[in-house]
Write a protein that holds these residues in place. Sequence first.
Motif, PDB file in Angstrom:
ATOM      1  N   LYS A 240       0.873  -1.180   0.000  1.00 49.22           N
ATOM      2  CA  LYS A 240       0.000   0.000   0.000  1.00 49.22           C
ATOM      3  C   LYS A 240       0.905   1.223   0.000  1.00 49.22           C
ATOM      4  N   LYS A 242       0.625   5.706  -0.061  1.00 48.96           N
ATOM      5  CA  LYS A 242      -0.258   6.870   0.028  1.00 48.96           C
ATOM      6  C   LYS A 242       0.076   7.935  -1.033  1.00 48.96           C
ATOM      7  N   LYS A 243       1.362   8.178  -1.256  1.00 51.98           N
ATOM      8  CA  LYS A 243       1.751   9.302  -2.121  1.00 51.98           C
ATOM      9  C   LYS A 243       1.628   8.964  -3.608  1.00 51.98           C
ATOM     10  N   TYR A 247       3.557   5.918  -5.573  1.00 50.60           N
ATOM     11  CA  TYR A 247       2.685   4.827  -6.041  1.00 50.60           C
ATOM     12  C   TYR A 247       3.011   4.480  -7.498  1.00 50.60           C
ATOM     13  N   HIS A 266      -3.402   2.112  -3.809  1.00 45.70           N
ATOM     14  CA  HIS A 266      -3.092   3.512  -3.553  1.00 45.70           C
ATOM     15  C   HIS A 266      -4.011   4.016  -2.448  1.00 45.70           C
ATOM     16  N   THR A 267      -3.498   4.064  -1.223  1.00 46.53           N
ATOM     17  CA  THR A 267      -4.366   4.408  -0.087  1.00 46.53           C
ATOM     18  C   THR A 267      -3.504   4.838   1.090  1.00 46.53           C
ATOM     19  N   ASN A 268      -4.089   5.521   2.056  1.00 49.51           N
ATOM     20  CA  ASN A 268      -3.382   5.798   3.292  1.00 49.51           C
ATOM     21  C   ASN A 268      -3.573   4.603   4.224  1.00 49.51           C
ATOM     22  N   THR A 269      -2.529   3.806   4.368  1.00 42.29           N
ATOM     23  CA  THR A 269      -2.573   2.590   5.189  1.00 42.29           C
ATOM     24  C   THR A 269      -3.119   2.883   6.586  1.00 42.29           C
TER      25      THR A 269
END
Length: 484
Positions: A240, A242-243, A247, A266-269
Amino acid sequence: MFEQTFKNIDDLLYKDSGSDSELDYIGQTSWVLFLRYLDELEQDKADEAELKGEEYKFILDEEYRWQNWAMPKDADGKLDHHKAMTGVDLVQFVDGKLFPYLAKFKQEADSANTIEYKIGEIFSELKNKIQSGYNLREILEYADALPFRASTDKHELSHLYETKIKNMGNAGRNGGQYYTPRPLIRAMINVIDPQIGEKIYDGAAGSCGFLCEAYEYMYERMEKTTDNLKTLQENTLYGKEKKNLAYVIGIMNMILHGIEAPNIIHTNTLGENIRDIQEKNRYHVILANPPFGGKERPEVQQNFDIKTGETAFLFMQHFIKSLKTGGRAAVVIKNTVLSNTDNASVALRKLLLEGSNLHTILDLPGGTFTGAGVKTVVLFFQKGEPTKKIWFYQLDPGRNMGKTNPLNDKDMEEFITLQQTKPESEKSWILNVNDLDEDTFDLSPKNPNTPEEAPLRAPEVILAEMKTLDAETNTILNSIKELI
């Protein structure tokens, strides 16, 4: 040859007014390379289908395929200047049609694990920053000359791409957090020894260095069966990030290492509540270097049992919760996690020591991470049993580390060898958890085996010794003179 091509692309980006740093260069090179790769992938699949007498359904519509918009060719295989767009036309097509078309794939894809979804994700995150259509035309021609077909070519391309990521880490801004020295990653993987059939996870994937190196490690050691390859490609490596830029770079890095549709989300873990993590979401192996020093908002902290603004400490909780029982982890973290006396740090150490066997701590010298002022350690632990003994190893490469003198694989050899038997040595020692202070669980590395340094002598003693030596020298010279 490839190296020169990359350099030529960088030179053109440098001249272009839209890109102003290494971070931009790699982002722009990435989207061009990705589309070039996608074209080769589709061609390969179409050829395979033809051999079987089947028809291949192309992902991209005719107008948006590489050989139609980027490199239309004439009968001799040369660029067809009558059909090829350049200048303003080319930039307008890329910005106004190509990117919006590709971004739509995100909504239309069946699942996040498909290459279609990755296409949509990449092109909704990146913008084309190349403002001159003439520069872009040249960049496309260079990219077209890169061969993606043979695995040896891919290997060289992935190596060059890694070098670009490394340079980006030195380009300031936030580039550094994308790059963990590869010799350190390889040593961590060596100790953890992931096996085919295990699921490996990095919740702060960055440029996917851990996952790419794990792929190489497992590929080299596994039996090369179709099943094993499919497992390694599709159901082994998960991440995963975030940026946006990291990514895209991570996806491209994995593709160049031979992974067709990387399982990177693509996510904020840290946006995920750790209480919601079920057994089906857990992994056998976790390898990571989470960002530290960040400050997470109070609503994100609500997702965790130990509340703190320190990003790295939240990641540690996420990792512990994401491991299967018996699962193994190696995590790079700043060394203050071992000694800070605030409530969150103490609670985190207690959580780790009581629920996992923290069997090894690798203490890294300053300068291991280019440009990072903090000292770091690597925690190796196995979930499910409390810690009884911790083996510490203090890495000392015998030189000052830095940009021109980075960590290398040889520096890590002794650690990898000793870690198997965990002996005491000048650089390593064992700590019994029973001896810890139960209020603080302080784990600061204090090496009891450091050889005693010779005490410094007083100036009078040194002068007296010099006098004695002078007298001896004179006596010797006089006896030689007598002989002559």
